[in-house]
Design an enzyme around this catalytic site. Structure first.
Site, PDB file in Angstrom:
ATOM      1  CB  CYS A 106      -0.923   0.025   1.217  1.00 49.16           C
ATOM      2  SG  CYS A 106      -1.797  -1.520   1.514  1.00 49.16           S
ATOM      3  CG  HIS A 150      -6.059   1.725  -0.574  1.00 49.43           C
ATOM      4  ND1 HIS A 150      -4.881   2.284  -1.036  1.00 49.43           N
ATOM      5  CD2 HIS A 150      -5.688   0.813   0.370  1.00 49.43           C
ATOM      6  CE1 HIS A 150      -3.858   1.722  -0.415  1.00 49.43           C
ATOM      7  NE2 HIS A 150      -4.326   0.829   0.444  1.00 49.43           N
ATOM      8  CB  CYS A 202      -1.760   0.795   7.598  1.00 49.32           C
ATOM      9  SG  CYS A 202      -3.287   0.603   6.644  1.00 49.32           S
TER      10      CYS A 202
END
Length: 387
Positions: free
Chosen positions: A91, A343, A373
């Site tokens: 991520c 995302h 995160c």
């Protein structure tokens, strides 16, 4: 040490991954259009001086494989003398791209970089081809590879209720919608061609995934998706699946000034940190603490904060333990977050940083933090300073 600065930062609109506006647009095209956009917006820059293109992408296969950074840069017409590399910190991939460019500039290993990231989650699903080593179960909880269950665990450890999560999600959609209709995303969104529901070619100028109709009542009827019996995390309090890309032009400060290019922000400090994979969503806390210490500031010195909203159950514990619960509405995700915008994994780090810098300009702020995160237990953070 030399200073690394953000000269420009843009992103595509966020398209819905299921039958969305970018269903017929490849990840390389999303990336290449932003690379071209940066050059068009900054004509003083000689493209032949670009040292490297550093591009974040998580699922590096199919159209996103074989070094998508190089494929996209060639599509964009960037001179072949520039390098190109695709990086993967899950991520945090495109924030890792920011860090790699900044470190190179600070140490004299180049002065001009195009960085960014992309993920077309409609074309390449996030779990495509994933095959965890069986031996990992000896070191981490078996559910650590299931992000929704890690959010459930983190939420339970911190006493986060279903109602708190729903309220946080409603806030995300409301703020993202307000930012859209008030034109606060206009400066960061770079229009990309896509297709509407009828298949007609259109210029996409707004995010497709925001749901302004979201309310506490509409979220209350959703069932938990990861732990159907005892869980609290629903699709409505999880980041949306979306397709998108983001990009930045990062340069050595004195060179940017010599060319008359704008200095939109300086990279003040950077950090990564690890945490237990079973609560991977907690990563922003130790990463932020390290970045703040390196910048010589405290969390109270920050004017604006972008915290990637992987899940409401993940975001709220981070906000709590960073001591920010009392200033959420004054400082954090003021234009909404990933629950509303989605995302796209490799895109998000540079996306939240782009949104942050635009917010800092809008509010005439000095210090801002972007943090997120990372799956399997990491966090990444960057402190930006307007000069």
């Amino acid at each position: 040490m030399k200073q690394a600065v953000i000269v420009d930062c843009i992103r595509t609109p966020m398209g819905r991954s299921k039958a969305g506006v970018f269903r017929n647009v490849r990840a390389e095209t999303l990336s290449a259009e932003l690379m071209k956009g940066l050059l068009l917006r900054n004509p003083q820059l000689d493209p032949n001086t670009i040292e490297d293109v550093i591009w974040g992408c998580v699922q590096q296969t199919l159209e996103q494989g074989f070094n998508i950074a190089r494929n996209a840069s060639l599509l964009a017409g960037i001179p072949k003398t520039a390098g190109a590399v695709t990086v993967n910190r899950l991520c945090g991939s495109s924030m890792e791209a920011i860090h790699q460019a900044a470190r190179a500039i600070m140490t004299g290993m180049g002065d001009t970089f195009i960085i960014g990231g992309v993920e077309h989650m409609g074309h390449v699903p996030m779990n495509h081809g994933v095959d965890f080593h069986p031996g990992l179960a000896n070191n981490v909880a078996k559910a650590s590879g299931m992000m929704g269950l890690t959010a459930e665990m983190l939420g339970k450890l911190h006493g986060i209720t279903r109602e708190q999560q729903d309220a946080f999600a409603v806030r995300s959609h409301q703020r993202a919608y307000a930012a859209t209709i008030e034109g606060r995303f206009a400066k960061e969104i770079y229009g990309i061609e896509g297709h509407d529901a009828t298949g007609a070619l259109i210029k996409v100028l707004q995010d497709e995934v925001i749901r302004p109709e979201t309310t506490m009542e509409s979220l209350a009827v959703l069932r938990p998706v990861f732990d159907p019996v005892n869980g609290t995390v629903t699709a409505g309090t999880s980041s949306a699946l979306s397709d998108g890309a983001s990009a930045m032009l990062i340069m050595e400060e004195s060179k940017a000034r010599a060319l008359g290019l704008p200095i939109r922000a300086r990279i003040r400090s950077m950090a990564v940190a690890g945490c237990d994979a079973a609560i991977m969503g907690y990563g922003p806390v130790p990463a932020t603490q390290k970045a703040l210490a390196r910048a010589g500031i405290t969390v109270n010195d920050l004017d604006v904060i972008e915290l990637n909203e992987a899940f409401a159950a993940q975001s709220l514990p981070c906000v709590k333990d960073l001591g920010l619960l009392d200033v959420v509405d004054e400082k954090i995700n003021l234009n909404g977050g990933a629950i509303a915008l989605g995302h796209p994994l490799g895109c998000s780090g540079a996306r939240i940083s782009t949104t942050l810098i635009n917010l800092m300009e809008h509010k005439d702020a000095t210090l801002g933090l972007a943090t997120m995160c990372i799956g399997l237990g990491q966090g990444i953070a960057t402190v930006f300073e307007r000069v």
